[in-house]
Design an enzyme around this catalytic site. Structure first.
Site, mmCIF file in Angstrom:
data_model
loop_
_atom_site.group_PDB
_atom_site.id
_atom_site.type_symbol
_atom_site.label_atom_id
_atom_site.label_comp_id
_atom_site.label_asym_id
_atom_site.label_seq_id
_atom_site.Cartn_x
_atom_site.Cartn_y
_atom_site.Cartn_z
ATOM 1 N N LYS A 80 0.849 -1.199 0.000
ATOM 2 C CA LYS A 80 0.000 0.000 0.000
ATOM 3 C C LYS A 80 0.881 1.245 0.000
ATOM 4 C CE LYS A 80 -3.944 1.902 2.607
ATOM 5 N NZ LYS A 80 -4.798 1.724 3.800
ATOM 6 N N SER A 155 -9.666 1.446 2.679
ATOM 7 C CA SER A 155 -8.848 2.233 1.777
ATOM 8 C C SER A 155 -7.744 1.430 1.078
ATOM 9 C CB SER A 155 -8.219 3.386 2.560
ATOM 10 O OG SER A 155 -7.339 2.882 3.544
ATOM 11 N N SER A 179 -9.741 -0.681 6.922
ATOM 12 C CA SER A 179 -9.171 -0.579 5.574
ATOM 13 C C SER A 179 -8.451 -1.806 5.040
ATOM 14 C CB SER A 179 -8.234 0.616 5.490
ATOM 15 O OG SER A 179 -9.005 1.773 5.362
HETATM 16 N N1 GLN Z 1 -13.208 3.883 6.171
HETATM 17 C C1 GLN Z 1 -12.564 4.311 7.372
HETATM 18 C C2 GLN Z 1 -12.208 5.769 7.266
HETATM 19 O O1 GLN Z 1 -12.491 6.335 6.282
HETATM 20 C C3 GLN Z 1 -11.367 3.480 7.646
HETATM 21 C C4 GLN Z 1 -10.164 3.882 6.895
HETATM 22 C C5 GLN Z 1 -8.956 3.100 7.273
HETATM 23 O O2 GLN Z 1 -9.031 2.062 7.921
HETATM 24 N N2 GLN Z 1 -7.807 3.624 6.892
HETATM 25 O O3 GLN Z 1 -11.670 6.347 8.156
#
Ligand code: GLN
Length: 488
Positions: A80, A155, A179
């Site tokens: 990532k 994400s 994410s």
């Molecule tokens: N969807 C969650 C957010 O927008 C989690 C994102 C993540 O785990 N980086 O914060």
């Protein structure tokens, strides 16, 4: 015979070590797969073809000379794009870091190299990991390999999609509020968020540092256990990493869940969870029962407040973590800018950050400001403690908690992105593991109209072994993880 890019990490490393397969041939086959399908998927922001092939040749040379090769000998891994990689651009999928090349490796990257893994590229993500769909990336959206019109989850959408599309053998993601698990569910891979403190965050570009952990995205549970064994462990560069003896998680892989006590939190089957999703989870529970596990319904009353607490904490931390992107020390800078410091700072940040990131910085700053701090931030911290206590209490009587990973099946690209609140709601079942710090995994658990869905198993702190054992038993008795989408 499977094609080289179709292998799992365990298989590839074994074959490369024993010289049944050349690392160079396998990496070339994987990169060729990327060339053929990534136009459709867009999993990668940056590819490291030459470096990858060069490393593969070095590994083949080592194998030829019978030198010791690591546990991930030659394995093609996608990372990532929020983990620092020395000499390789690391963008967080943001214009702010479009040309940032870190001078150092994150600890997890160093550990991968130590075991002879090969990084083949950096994957697309929501900008600064803020999102649930990979749609907030400055570099454009990633498509779900099962249906190109659908979101891959986020994400870490690029990492999960790359594994599903077999453009990489394994991948690393980061999980602040789901994410890793969300894209694992939407792309039908394994995705594990380790207990907070198990894996070093040194070199992970922070979004909300009290919530996030790095973890594996893989085709099967064995690869997940292997990758976790490699990346976990105490790191003096991260004061929140815990000093625990190193563990071999592969030893936990037993197809035996007899007597396993499963708690089913009512709140994971509540309103807003699609019926098809609930059905699939019940089917999984029946399977566990037929394998000798026992289950009982439980309740986590504070779950109702988890989402609100999560977003206040996450945005508050984000507003502070992202203050460093000022165009001077880090980040986008228009050299023609004129005016005093705050004018230039404001302008560069307006251009460098996308909408969602700016929204969160503003809301987080608000929540932390004098007068509102007690009302929002402090309250959220209190709620966080109550949630942790609820989980602690329930997990005294049970080994794991089981429920869906995501309340909804993968939806269309563009469908929810203009409605942030609806999108935030999708995180309801994943954020508790981050607020509590507990480990949780998502596993392929079914398909509805060709779209995958994931089963989430949450465990006790540092008890990844039990989660992996349950996951492995489930996998041994189902075939969802073996299905592949038709992309070419
Ligand atoms: N969807 C969650 C957010 O927008 C989690 C994102 C993540 O785990 N980086 O914060």
């Amino acid at each position: 015979m499977p094609k080289p890019y179709e292998l799992t990490a365990v298989e590839a490393a074994h074959m490369i070590r024993s010289q049944e397969l050349k690392a160079e041939e396998y990496i070339a086959s994987t990169l060729d797969r990327v060339r053929r399908v990534d136009e459709k998927i867009h999993a990668f922001v940056t590819l490291t073809r030459e470096e990858g092939l060069n490393r593969a040749r070095e590994i083949d040379e080592k194998a030829r000379k019978k030198e010791r090769l690591g546990r991930l000998a030659g394995v093609a891994i996608a990372v990532k794009d929020n983990m620092c990689t020395r000499g390789i651009r690391t963008t967080c999928s943001s214009r702010m870091l479009e040309i940032y090349v870190p001078p150092y490796d994150a600890t997890v990257i160093r550990k991968l190299y130590d075991e002879d893994a090969i990084i083949i590229g950096k994957t697309n993500m929501d900008e600064f990991a803020m999102g649930t769909t990979t749609e907030t990336s400055y570099f454009g959206v990633t498509h779900n390999p099962w249906n190109l019109r659908k979101v891959p989850g986020g994400s870490s959408g690029g990492s999960a999609a790359s594994v599903t599309a077999e453009e990489s053998t394994v991948a690393l993601g980061s999980d602040t509020g789901g994410s890793i698990r969300c894209p694992a569910s939407y792309c039908s891979t394994i995705g594990l968020k380790p207990t907070y403190g198990l894996v070093s965050r040194y070199g992970l570009i922070s979004y909300a540092n009290s919530l996030e952990q790095i973890g594996p995205l893989t085709k099967n549970v064995h690869d997940c256990a292997l990758l976790l064994s490699v990346i976990s462990g105490r790191d003096f560069m991260d004061s929140t990493s815990l000093d625990l003896p190193p563990k071999d998680y592969e030893a936990s892989l037993k197809d035996d869940v007899r007597g396993l006590r499963i708690g089913l939190p009512r709140e994971f089957f509540g309103e807003g969870v699609e019926d098809e999703v609930k059905k699939a989870v019940w089917k999984a529970v029946d399977l566990f029962e037929s394998l000798g596990a026992v289950y009982e319904k439980v309740s986590l009353p504070s779950m109702n407040y988890a989402l609100a607490a999560y977003y206040v904490v996450a945005m508050s931390e984000a507003s502070s973590n992202l203050a460093r992107y000022d165009g001077l020390r880090y980040g986008y800078r228009d050299e023609r800018d004129e005016g005093d410091w705050s004018t230039v700072y404001a302008k560069d940040r307006r251009i460098g950050f996308g909408m969602e990131v700016r929204r969160r910085i503003i809301l987080g700053t608000y929540a932390l400001s004098a007068g509102y701090y007690d009302q929002y931030y402090l309250k959220a911290l209190r709620v966080r403690t109550i949630i942790r206590r609820d989980f602690e209490k329930v997990l005294k009587d049970f080994d794991v908690l089981v429920g869906p990973t995501m309340p909804l099946l993968p939806f269309d690209i563009g469908e929810k992105i203009s409605d942030p609140l609806t999108l935030y709601m999708c995180d309801i079942l994943t954020v508790p593991a981050n607020l509590t710090g507990y480990p949780a995994i998502s596993l392929p658990a079914g398909f509805v109209d060709g779209l995958p869905l994931g089963l989430q198993i949450t465990g006790k702190p540092f008890d990844e072994g039990t989660i992996l054992r349950a996951a492995y038993a489930f996998e041994q008795n189902t075939d969802y993880h073996e299905r592949r989408p038709n992309i070419e």
